[in-house]
Each structure stands twice: as C-alpha cells, then as structure tokens.
Design a protein around this motif. Sequence first.
Motif, PDB file in Angstrom:
ATOM      1  N   LEU A  28      -1.785   7.193  -1.096  1.00 40.30           N
ATOM      2  CA  LEU A  28      -1.857   5.913  -1.796  1.00 40.30           C
ATOM      3  C   LEU A  28      -3.275   5.350  -1.741  1.00 40.30           C
ATOM      4  O   LEU A  28      -3.776   4.814  -2.731  1.00 40.30           O
ATOM      5  CB  LEU A  28      -0.868   4.916  -1.196  1.00 40.30           C
ATOM      6  CG  LEU A  28       0.609   5.210  -1.458  1.00 40.30           C
ATOM      7  CD1 LEU A  28       1.489   4.306  -0.604  1.00 40.30           C
ATOM      8  CD2 LEU A  28       0.941   5.064  -2.931  1.00 40.30           C
ATOM      9  N   ASP A  29      -3.925   5.495  -0.610  1.00 36.26           N
ATOM     10  CA  ASP A  29      -5.293   5.019  -0.438  1.00 36.26           C
ATOM     11  C   ASP A  29      -6.238   5.696  -1.441  1.00 36.26           C
ATOM     12  O   ASP A  29      -7.148   5.066  -1.965  1.00 36.26           O
ATOM     13  CB  ASP A  29      -5.759   5.273   0.995  1.00 36.26           C
ATOM     14  CG  ASP A  29      -7.104   4.654   1.297  1.00 36.26           C
ATOM     15  OD1 ASP A  29      -7.365   3.522   0.840  1.00 36.26           O
ATOM     16  OD2 ASP A  29      -7.907   5.302   1.999  1.00 36.26           O
ATOM     17  N   THR A  47      -2.870  -7.007  -3.494  1.00 33.48           N
ATOM     18  CA  THR A  47      -4.077  -6.203  -3.375  1.00 33.48           C
ATOM     19  C   THR A  47      -3.705  -4.808  -2.864  1.00 33.48           C
ATOM     20  O   THR A  47      -2.565  -4.577  -2.436  1.00 33.48           O
ATOM     21  CB  THR A  47      -5.058  -6.836  -2.379  1.00 33.48           C
ATOM     22  OG1 THR A  47      -4.454  -6.809  -1.068  1.00 33.48           O
ATOM     23  CG2 THR A  47      -5.417  -8.266  -2.766  1.00 33.48           C
ATOM     24  N   LYS A  48      -4.668  -3.932  -2.881  1.00 37.16           N
ATOM     25  CA  LYS A  48      -4.455  -2.591  -2.343  1.00 37.16           C
ATOM     26  C   LYS A  48      -4.031  -2.676  -0.877  1.00 37.16           C
ATOM     27  O   LYS A  48      -3.080  -2.005  -0.461  1.00 37.16           O
ATOM     28  CB  LYS A  48      -5.735  -1.773  -2.477  1.00 37.16           C
ATOM     29  CG  LYS A  48      -5.662  -0.404  -1.833  1.00 37.16           C
ATOM     30  CD  LYS A  48      -6.978   0.341  -1.980  1.00 37.16           C
ATOM     31  CE  LYS A  48      -6.950   1.678  -1.283  1.00 37.16           C
ATOM     32  NZ  LYS A  48      -8.192   2.442  -1.542  1.00 37.16           N
ATOM     33  N   GLU A  49      -4.712  -3.481  -0.098  1.00 39.99           N
ATOM     34  CA  GLU A  49      -4.391  -3.585   1.334  1.00 39.99           C
ATOM     35  C   GLU A  49      -2.987  -4.101   1.560  1.00 39.99           C
ATOM     36  O   GLU A  49      -2.289  -3.643   2.460  1.00 39.99           O
ATOM     37  CB  GLU A  49      -5.398  -4.469   2.067  1.00 39.99           C
ATOM     38  CG  GLU A  49      -6.552  -3.753   2.715  1.00 39.99           C
ATOM     39  CD  GLU A  49      -6.198  -2.451   3.433  1.00 39.99           C
ATOM     40  OE1 GLU A  49      -5.439  -2.464   4.426  1.00 39.99           O
ATOM     41  OE2 GLU A  49      -6.695  -1.400   3.016  1.00 39.99           O
ATOM     42  N   ASN A  53      -0.304  -1.955   3.521  1.00 40.88           N
ATOM     43  CA  ASN A  53       0.307  -2.532   4.723  1.00 40.88           C
ATOM     44  C   ASN A  53       1.832  -2.568   4.636  1.00 40.88           C
ATOM     45  O   ASN A  53       2.516  -2.392   5.645  1.00 40.88           O
ATOM     46  CB  ASN A  53      -0.237  -3.934   4.999  1.00 40.88           C
ATOM     47  CG  ASN A  53      -1.640  -3.888   5.557  1.00 40.88           C
ATOM     48  OD1 ASN A  53      -2.071  -2.885   6.134  1.00 40.88           O
ATOM     49  ND2 ASN A  53      -2.389  -4.963   5.367  1.00 40.88           N
ATOM     50  N   ALA A  54       2.367  -2.768   3.428  1.00 42.12           N
ATOM     51  CA  ALA A  54       3.831  -2.753   3.254  1.00 42.12           C
ATOM     52  C   ALA A  54       4.384  -1.367   3.589  1.00 42.12           C
ATOM     53  O   ALA A  54       5.457  -1.247   4.177  1.00 42.12           O
ATOM     54  CB  ALA A  54       4.198  -3.151   1.833  1.00 42.12           C
ATOM     55  N   HIS A  55       3.639  -0.319   3.237  1.00 43.45           N
ATOM     56  CA  HIS A  55       4.076   1.042   3.558  1.00 43.45           C
ATOM     57  C   HIS A  55       3.841   1.367   5.037  1.00 43.45           C
ATOM     58  O   HIS A  55       4.679   1.996   5.671  1.00 43.45           O
ATOM     59  CB  HIS A  55       3.369   2.057   2.665  1.00 43.45           C
ATOM     60  CG  HIS A  55       3.903   2.061   1.272  1.00 43.45           C
ATOM     61  ND1 HIS A  55       5.072   2.694   0.925  1.00 43.45           N
ATOM     62  CD2 HIS A  55       3.433   1.487   0.137  1.00 43.45           C
ATOM     63  CE1 HIS A  55       5.300   2.520  -0.365  1.00 43.45           C
ATOM     64  NE2 HIS A  55       4.323   1.781  -0.865  1.00 43.45           N
ATOM     65  N   LYS A  58       6.455  -0.327   7.109  1.00 45.92           N
ATOM     66  CA  LYS A  58       7.815   0.028   6.673  1.00 45.92           C
ATOM     67  C   LYS A  58       8.605  -1.195   6.220  1.00 45.92           C
ATOM     68  O   LYS A  58       9.828  -1.211   6.263  1.00 45.92           O
ATOM     69  CB  LYS A  58       8.587   0.773   7.766  1.00 45.92           C
ATOM     70  CG  LYS A  58       7.883   2.026   8.265  1.00 45.92           C
ATOM     71  CD  LYS A  58       7.869   3.097   7.228  1.00 45.92           C
ATOM     72  CE  LYS A  58       7.304   4.387   7.818  1.00 45.92           C
ATOM     73  NZ  LYS A  58       6.775   5.287   6.856  1.00 45.92           N
ATOM     74  N   SER A  59       7.898  -2.252   5.772  1.00 49.58           N
ATOM     75  CA  SER A  59       8.611  -3.409   5.230  1.00 49.58           C
ATOM     76  C   SER A  59       9.112  -3.114   3.816  1.00 49.58           C
ATOM     77  O   SER A  59       9.942  -3.837   3.289  1.00 49.58           O
ATOM     78  CB  SER A  59       7.730  -4.661   5.239  1.00 49.58           C
ATOM     79  OG  SER A  59       6.617  -4.501   4.399  1.00 49.58           O
ATOM     80  N   MET A  60       8.604  -2.037   3.217  1.00 56.83           N
ATOM     81  CA  MET A  60       9.107  -1.566   1.936  1.00 56.83           C
ATOM     82  C   MET A  60       9.534  -0.117   2.116  1.00 56.83           C
ATOM     83  O   MET A  60       8.720   0.733   2.466  1.00 56.83           O
ATOM     84  CB  MET A  60       8.040  -1.662   0.845  1.00 56.83           C
ATOM     85  CG  MET A  60       8.546  -1.204  -0.501  1.00 56.83           C
ATOM     86  SD  MET A  60       7.436  -1.558  -1.870  1.00 56.83           S
ATOM     87  CE  MET A  60       6.028  -0.567  -1.442  1.00 56.83           C
TER      88      MET A  60
END
Length: 125
Positions: A28-29, A47-49, A53-55, A58-60
């Motif tokens: 993804l980065d 934003t990208k960050e 960060n969601a991935h 593991k909040s998504m």
Amino acid sequence: MNKITKEDVAEAENQLFLAQKASDVDTLDQLLYDNLIALTPTGEMLTKEMDLNAHRSKSMIIEEASTEIDEINIIGDTAISIVTMTAKGKIMGAPLAGKFRYFRVWKHVNGSLQVIGASFMQLPE
C-alpha cells in the motif's frame, strides 16, 4: 511523460485490491502517493498515513471481498479508474458489508503508478 496503459492501471488496481484485503502496508505504501487526498462517503478527508495506520492497527479488516473494474480512462500521463467492490468486514469493530464504488486517479510518480486522489461511496442495495 510516462505513457499509461489500461493494462497497467488494471494491474495496479489488482495489486491495490490484494494489498487492501491482506492489510499489506508495504505494498500500500508503494501504491499510494505520499500526498494522497481521499474522500470518504461522509466527506471526511483521508491521507495516506491515515489509510496505512488503519491497516497497521487492524481497525479496518476486510474479511471477504471481490472487485470489478468498471472503467479506466487515460488522459495523458494520468488515469481515472472506477471500481466496484463487494466487501464484508469491520471498521473499528463495527460490521460493514455491501457494494462500494471507488473513483481513483492514478499517475506515474518516480517510475511507478500511484493513486494521487480517490473517493468512495456505498451503493444502495
């Protein structure tokens, strides 16, 4: 100016889908532009960050998903893609399921295709 083909965009879309499904932050980065601007269905800017960060946290979580590329338009060194994803998963612990339509803008940046802008919405059932 780097030439973009529909095949290049389709391959990048497939890489992005697999990376999202697996929460592969490294891939993804590479596929997301550092100054990416994305809009959620509620109008919130991401934003990208924020996406990475969601991935990472593991909040998504995408449990099941499939995609279909609906359209790819090439405009010079930029491409627009429209993709429909059927997905089931969780966002911050809350279940989420349905069909979603993504609008992405792809551009060659430093020799590779990256998403520079995006938005998505949930489609009615």
